[in-house]
Structure formats: C-alpha cells, structure tokens
Motif scaffolding. Structure first.
Motif, PDB file in Angstrom:
ATOM      1  N   LYS A 182       5.808  -3.210  13.924  1.00  0.00           N
ATOM      2  CA  LYS A 182       6.016  -2.380  12.729  1.00  0.00           C
ATOM      3  C   LYS A 182       5.800  -3.126  11.410  1.00  0.00           C
ATOM      4  CE  LYS A 182       9.139   0.739  15.175  1.00  0.00           C
ATOM      5  NZ  LYS A 182      10.359   1.580  15.096  1.00  0.00           N
ATOM      6  N   PHE A 183       4.925  -4.122  11.423  1.00  0.00           N
ATOM      7  CA  PHE A 183       4.593  -4.817  10.180  1.00  0.00           C
ATOM      8  C   PHE A 183       3.981  -3.865   9.158  1.00  0.00           C
ATOM      9  CE2 PHE A 183       5.382  -9.150  11.492  1.00  0.00           C
ATOM     10  CZ  PHE A 183       5.439  -9.847  10.288  1.00  0.00           C
ATOM     11  N   ASP A 184       3.360  -2.792   9.630  1.00  0.00           N
ATOM     12  CA  ASP A 184       2.710  -1.853   8.726  1.00  0.00           C
ATOM     13  C   ASP A 184       3.704  -1.052   7.881  1.00  0.00           C
ATOM     14  OD1 ASP A 184       3.315  -0.840  11.372  1.00  0.00           O
ATOM     15  OD2 ASP A 184       2.468   1.067  10.713  1.00  0.00           O
ATOM     16  N   LEU A 185       4.987  -1.106   8.216  1.00  0.00           N
ATOM     17  CA  LEU A 185       6.001  -0.357   7.466  1.00  0.00           C
ATOM     18  C   LEU A 185       6.587  -1.151   6.308  1.00  0.00           C
ATOM     19  CD1 LEU A 185       8.026   1.333  10.371  1.00  0.00           C
ATOM     20  CD2 LEU A 185       6.034   2.223   9.127  1.00  0.00           C
ATOM     21  N   LEU A 186       6.224  -2.424   6.190  1.00  0.00           N
ATOM     22  CA  LEU A 186       6.826  -3.288   5.183  1.00  0.00           C
ATOM     23  C   LEU A 186       6.193  -3.104   3.803  1.00  0.00           C
ATOM     24  CD1 LEU A 186       7.087  -6.661   7.165  1.00  0.00           C
ATOM     25  CD2 LEU A 186       8.913  -4.988   6.769  1.00  0.00           C
TER      26      LEU A 186
END
Length: 296
Positions: A114-118
């Motif tokens: 979930k790095f894309d949510l940061l």
C-alpha cells in the motif's frame, strides 16, 4: 519403503508427494506417533509404505524448523505482508513477527504493501523505515517498486513459504496474484484458509510454478514469546552484531553502563524504534505467566 513430503493434512489423513515425482499418496500415521507424542506436519519429509488404497507413515525426518500456527515444518521463507497505511504501519507488530521468525529459525522477507496510499510526507518517513530494516540485513520489497512482484516470485522459487501479516495488510490480494486458483476472499478471513470458527483446520502446500506456498497466511505464533527474556537479544541481528563490545557479559542492554547496544542507539546505527521494541518485549516476557504443558 518410500520417501516424500507431506503437502496436506486433514482429519488424520496425510497426503504425501513422492520425491522427484508429481504422484500424491494418502496415508495415516502409525499409532506409535501418538504414544510418543509426535505428530506429522505439513512440510515434513517422511518414510512411508502404501498400497493402492491407503498408506502408513513410519518415520518423520529431522525438521529444520517448525511453526505452531500455521502448523508447518521445514519452512524456507516467511513473507511478512506489512501495510504502510490502512492499517497504519506499526513497528512493534513487525518487530514481533521478525523476532518470532528469528526464534523459529525461519528466514523472513518483508513485503511493504500500500505504498501508493501514502502522501509525499508519509512516503519520505516510510522510506527511512524501509532503509533501517534493509540496514539490519532483512530482505525488503516495496509494493510500488519496479518489478516488485517479479522480485517476490524470484524469492519464492524453489522454496516452501508461508505468508503472515495483520488483517487488511493485503495478504489475500498478494496470494491471489501469485495463484488465482486460491480464490481467497479479499478483506476478510476466507474459509479457504480454514480459519473459520466452524471449519476444520487444514494446511495445504500449493504448488505455484516452482514454489510451494502454504494456503494458510494467518500467523499468530508471535502473540506469546516462548523463550526467556535473557535470550531476547539473540533475535535482534543488529544487537548480536555489537553486543560482544558490551562491558558486562550477559548485558541486558537496559540499565548496564558501557552497553554497546545503547551506544549504537545513541549514534544512530541501531534505530530507536527497534530498541523501543526490544524493551517492550523484554517487559512483556517478564510479565508472562509460565506455560505448563498438559497431556491431551
């Protein structure tokens, strides 16, 4: 006598894959195992005899390692699926899992999801966290890194693996990507994982290309540490690397003077977060009630 690996256990039956073949044979364990309080586990290499209908396990080979939940032996790698957001990253939980694996002799791989949510600011903070775990020596994969999935597949090839991580971290999504045949429900504990209240606990090793993956990603053995507080530092690799420089033999790295671990924390070569986890786990182990084994 034949030899093979147990790839599935269910209701007293064990399915064994013969060495060097795709052949699967169903067996039971000899009564002698119950008397000696031994139990075959998925992942075990065993000697057995069989006919066309059913076989009998005669001997269990020595295990390289074993996990309690899920009950699997001879694990090569455990993938810790760790969300950086939703749910938010918790260093204490990741460190619990790492310590449990170190104690079990199982090699970990941290998969940050979930790095894309940061946000940009959150991303910079997590990049520092990722760097700290890499510095310790743990293999790390970030979900948004180029070829992240290819990296994971490469790490799993030719190995037996289990997946672990908190609910919502993305274990099922990742497993479905690896093997669509699993058909795991995303966002909830799937009956396919045999973790429902009214299902029989079953563990199966599923072949994905040249890898064997346990279909039970749930892992809860880190809830209670089954070792003494005095040996806790054995399971922090960065502590092991410097502790010989402590002034006192058997230093607990808490209140002792001239402690090399505390000095490393001060200069930043050991992260404050990891040291905080160590202190919390030490107190947790000290507070645990003794566990007494009972005969079933």
């Amino acid at each position: 006598m034949k030899t093979g690996r147990i790839i599935r256990s269910l209701s007293g039956y064990y399915d064994i894959q013969l060495d060097g073949t795709e052949e699967i044979q169903r067996t039971r364990a000899r009564g002698e195992f119950r008397k000696s309080k031994q139990k075959p586990l998925v992942g075990d290499f065993v000697d057995f005899e069989s006919d066309r209908d059913e076989g009998l396990i005669w001997a269990i080979h020595d295990r390289r390692n074993v996990l309690v939940r899920p009950p699997v032996a001879n694990i090569d790698i455990a993938v810790i699926v760790t969300a950086v957001k939703e749910p938010n990253f918790t260093a204490n939980l990741l460190d619990r899992q790492l310590v449990a694996l170190e104690a079990a002799g199982v090699s970990p791989l941290i998969y940050f999801s979930k790095f894309d949510l940061l946000s940009s600011e959150e991303y910079q903070i997590m990049r520092k966290v990722v760097h700290e775990y890499r510095q310790i020596g743990y293999p790390v994969i970030e979900s948004t890194a180029p070829n992240a999935f290819d990296q994971l597949q490469a790490e799993l090839q030719g190995k037996v693996s289990v997946f672990m991580g908190q609910t919502g971290a993305g274990k099922s999504t990742l497993l479905n990507h690896l093997s669509p045949n699993l058909g795991l429900e995303t966002g909830e504990v799937s009956k396919a994982l045999s973790r429902g209240k009214h299902t029989t606990r079953q563990v199966t090793l599923i072949r994905v290309d040249d890898a064997l993956i346990a279909d039970t990603p749930g892992f809860s053995s880190y809830e209670v540490f089954d070792f003494s507080a005095e040996t806790l530092d054995d399971f922090f690799p960065e502590f092991v690397a410097v502790r010989s420089n402590c002034r006192f033999r058997g230093c607990l790295h808490l209140n002792e003077p001239a402690c090399a671990v505390k000095e490393a924390v001060t200069v930043g070569t050991i992260s404050q977060s990891r040291y905080n986890s160590y202190k919390a786990f030490y107190q947790l182990i000290k507070a645990q009630k003794p566990k007494y084994k009972t005969d079933n």
